[in-house]
Write a protein that holds these residues in place. Sequence first.
Motif, PDB file in Angstrom:
ATOM      1  N   HIS A 165      -0.908   4.541  -1.457  1.00 23.62           N
ATOM      2  CA  HIS A 165      -2.271   4.458  -0.927  1.00 23.62           C
ATOM      3  C   HIS A 165      -2.314   4.326   0.586  1.00 23.62           C
ATOM      4  O   HIS A 165      -3.356   4.021   1.143  1.00 23.62           O
ATOM      5  CB  HIS A 165      -3.009   3.270  -1.554  1.00 23.62           C
ATOM      6  CG  HIS A 165      -3.179   3.396  -3.021  1.00 23.62           C
ATOM      7  ND1 HIS A 165      -2.798   2.401  -3.895  1.00 23.62           N
ATOM      8  CD2 HIS A 165      -3.653   4.406  -3.791  1.00 23.62           C
ATOM      9  CE1 HIS A 165      -3.041   2.792  -5.132  1.00 23.62           C
ATOM     10  NE2 HIS A 165      -3.547   3.996  -5.102  1.00 23.62           N
ATOM     11  N   ARG A 202       2.452   1.884  -3.406  1.00 15.99           N
ATOM     12  CA  ARG A 202       1.476   2.397  -4.377  1.00 15.99           C
ATOM     13  C   ARG A 202       1.001   3.804  -4.032  1.00 15.99           C
ATOM     14  O   ARG A 202       0.257   4.403  -4.793  1.00 15.99           O
ATOM     15  CB  ARG A 202       0.275   1.453  -4.459  1.00 15.99           C
ATOM     16  CG  ARG A 202       0.578   0.145  -5.159  1.00 15.99           C
ATOM     17  CD  ARG A 202      -0.690  -0.633  -5.504  1.00 15.99           C
ATOM     18  NE  ARG A 202      -1.495  -0.985  -4.366  1.00 15.99           N
ATOM     19  CZ  ARG A 202      -1.385  -2.109  -3.647  1.00 15.99           C
ATOM     20  NH1 ARG A 202      -0.462  -2.990  -3.976  1.00 15.99           N
ATOM     21  NH2 ARG A 202      -2.173  -2.348  -2.633  1.00 15.99           N
ATOM     22  N   GLU A 249       0.847  -1.212   0.000  1.00 19.65           N
ATOM     23  CA  GLU A 249       0.000   0.000   0.000  1.00 19.65           C
ATOM     24  C   GLU A 249       0.872   1.247   0.000  1.00 19.65           C
ATOM     25  O   GLU A 249       0.588   2.210  -0.708  1.00 19.65           O
ATOM     26  CB  GLU A 249      -0.911   0.011   1.234  1.00 19.65           C
ATOM     27  CG  GLU A 249      -2.027  -0.992   1.175  1.00 19.65           C
ATOM     28  CD  GLU A 249      -3.130  -0.588   0.225  1.00 19.65           C
ATOM     29  OE1 GLU A 249      -3.674   0.516   0.373  1.00 19.65           O
ATOM     30  OE2 GLU A 249      -3.445  -1.393  -0.675  1.00 19.65           O
TER      31      GLU A 249
END
Length: 160
Positions: A124, A122, A119
């Motif tokens: 995010h 990325r 995560e």
Amino acid sequence: MIVDGKAIAEKLYEELAHERAEFRTVSLGILVGDKNPVTHSYVSIKERAAERLGVEMVRRTLTEGARTSDALVAMHELVEKCDGVIPQLPMSNIDVDAVCEAMPKEVDVDVLSKAAYAEFERGHSKAIPPVPAALAYILKECCIEVRGKHVVSLGRGRLV
């Protein structure tokens, strides 16, 4: 240039205390597996920081001779009870990968699980691994621009 880490830390505490005032009570679980002085020192620092910021600290300390299965039970308890969890490394005679992977990415404060790291990669994730986050904050506070420069952070631990 000499970096005044204490002054930077104080500024960060002030910023965090201001932000924390806007949130509900938050709890942080910490799983401690080693009884060495360095581990104790790191845990004490985290406990003082949590107290200063009004974060409830829930600590689980594994008994001497604990196995991975014991650590996984304690991790599960912390995940169920706390908003964020930290497995305090190192943990002797424990499968640290299994313990880290037992944390859902949503509570993985130090970004130690593969899911939380994916995560983060990325873009995010709200969580940032602690060492890069600290370095970025120090560079910002010292007005050091790294854009266009080659920067390397080296270390021997899992967190660097």
